[in-house]
Structure formats: C-alpha cells, structure tokens
Design an enzyme around this catalytic site. Sequence first.
Site, PDB file in Angstrom:
ATOM      1  CD1 TRP A   1     -45.690-101.100 -85.745  1.00 17.52           C
ATOM      2  CD2 TRP A   1     -46.678-102.154 -83.966  1.00 17.52           C
ATOM      3  NE1 TRP A   1     -45.163-102.416 -85.492  1.00 17.52           N
ATOM      4  CE2 TRP A   1     -45.609-102.999 -84.447  1.00 17.52           C
ATOM      5  CE3 TRP A   1     -47.111-102.422 -82.750  1.00 17.52           C
ATOM      6  CZ2 TRP A   1     -45.298-104.289 -84.107  1.00 17.52           C
ATOM      7  CZ3 TRP A   1     -46.983-103.796 -82.157  1.00 17.52           C
ATOM      8  CH2 TRP A   1     -46.020-104.756 -82.692  1.00 17.52           C
TER       9      TRP A   1
ATOM     10  CG  ASP B   1     -42.115 -93.954 -76.819  1.00 20.96           C
ATOM     11  OD1 ASP B   1     -42.066 -95.051 -77.517  1.00 20.96           O
ATOM     12  OD2 ASP B   1     -40.789 -93.393 -76.282  1.00 20.96           O
TER      13      ASP B   1
ATOM     14  CG  ASP C   1     -41.090 -94.493 -67.056  1.00 23.55           C
ATOM     15  OD1 ASP C   1     -41.408 -95.664 -67.449  1.00 23.55           O
ATOM     16  OD2 ASP C   1     -40.179 -94.523 -66.231  1.00 23.55           O
TER      17      ASP C   1
ATOM     18  CG  ASP D   1     -42.438-103.135 -81.912  1.00 23.44           C
ATOM     19  OD1 ASP D   1     -42.312-104.236 -81.909  1.00 23.44           O
ATOM     20  OD2 ASP D   1     -41.930-102.429 -82.908  1.00 23.44           O
TER      21      ASP D   1
ATOM     22  CE  LYS E   1     -39.836-105.444 -80.929  1.00 22.38           C
ATOM     23  NZ  LYS E   1     -38.721-104.539 -81.229  1.00 22.38           N
TER      24      LYS E   1
END
Length: 212
Positions: free
Chosen positions: A58, A78, A94, A117, A157
């Site tokens: 992405w 991430d 995190d 996502d 998502k």
Amino acid sequence: MSSTRWLHRQLNDPYVSLAKKQGYRSRATFKLIEMDSKFSIFKKGQYVLDLGSSPGGWSQFAAQRVSHNNNNPVFAVDIQNMDAIPNVIFIQCDIINDIELLSDKFHNKKFDVILSDMAPKACGNKQVDHANIINLCEISLDIVVRFTRENGVFITKILQGEYEKEFYQSMKTYFQSVKYFKPKASRKDSSEMYLVGLGFKKDSQDIKTIES
C-alpha cells in the site's frame, strides 16, 4: 490452512502473479488500486499515513500516486520491520502503546489520507477475530481524529460481524460520507470488507476531545 493448501492458493492466484509482474510487494496492493479508482483517493502533493504497512504494497502505491515536490510524502508504521521504499518514511513501533512516539515523529503534520490494512493474527474463532480487528479499527480511528486534515480520507479493513455496524456509526460521526467496499482482489471466501470515510469533519476533533 495447511502449508500445502496455502501454496496451491498462492500459485493459482492471479493477483499474486500480477503483483510480482508489476513489482508490488503484496497482492493487497490491488485492493487499494481498486479503491483509488472507485473513490479518487489520492492526489499529487498529499501526505499519507499507512498503518500496519508491512510488507509495503500500500505504501508503494500511495507514494507513486502522491509524490510530487513533497519529499517523503508517505509515513508507514508497523510493529514489524519493512524494507525501505522511495519517498516513504518508515516508523517501526506498536501503535497501541507508542502513539506519543508517532506524534513526535510526525512533527505536528496532518495527513490527507490515512490507511489501515491491519488485521490481528487470526485465531480461527470468527467472533474473537472480529472483536480483535474492531479493536484495531478503533485505535486507528483515534489516530485519524488526531492527525487528519479537514476533508481527509480514512480507509480501514473490517471483518463482518457483531460490532461492525457500531463501528460504522462511529466513523459517520467524523466523516461526511462512509462507504462499504469489497474489492475484487479480496478473496471470495473472506469476510473482509473496507470502510472508506470521505470528507473528515474538522469540528469532529473537538467532539473527540470532549469525549476524552
């Protein structure tokens, strides 16, 4: 899913082949491409935040779409490591526990588009998996409210289930329009869908502050 079944599915998946051919890091890139085609998400010169970015498909596409004169227009976050991508700043942390770290890294920047996502590791229990992804959606929405520009876009998502409608209503508090979308690139046997929030309401930031 057994490793044999997974390998068979990968080898017979046209989006896996297409991702390799076009140089994208994951088949999931084509989900974002579909959403951009449908909702006109990206414009040159925008700033984008990609939550749960690894392996980077992405972020790759977003950087291609928005890169102009603004260097490093995409911030990718991430908990896992991610290989470098041109015009993308990667922050390994995190988001559940390190939101203040993100604030420091962003230097008061506001984003035009925030993407998520993210999905927790599936345990096989549909209700538990659904509850866990809703928790991630809520955390992402908190970040959206804090770091999105007026009229910004949020894509996340979601798995269909008990708390889906409640989260949809939460998004409607902050966006002029919220749309459901299931990309063709989503697997047919998956309950995943995407919620697309269009037109972030600047005044909704005040609502969140009062609630806090």
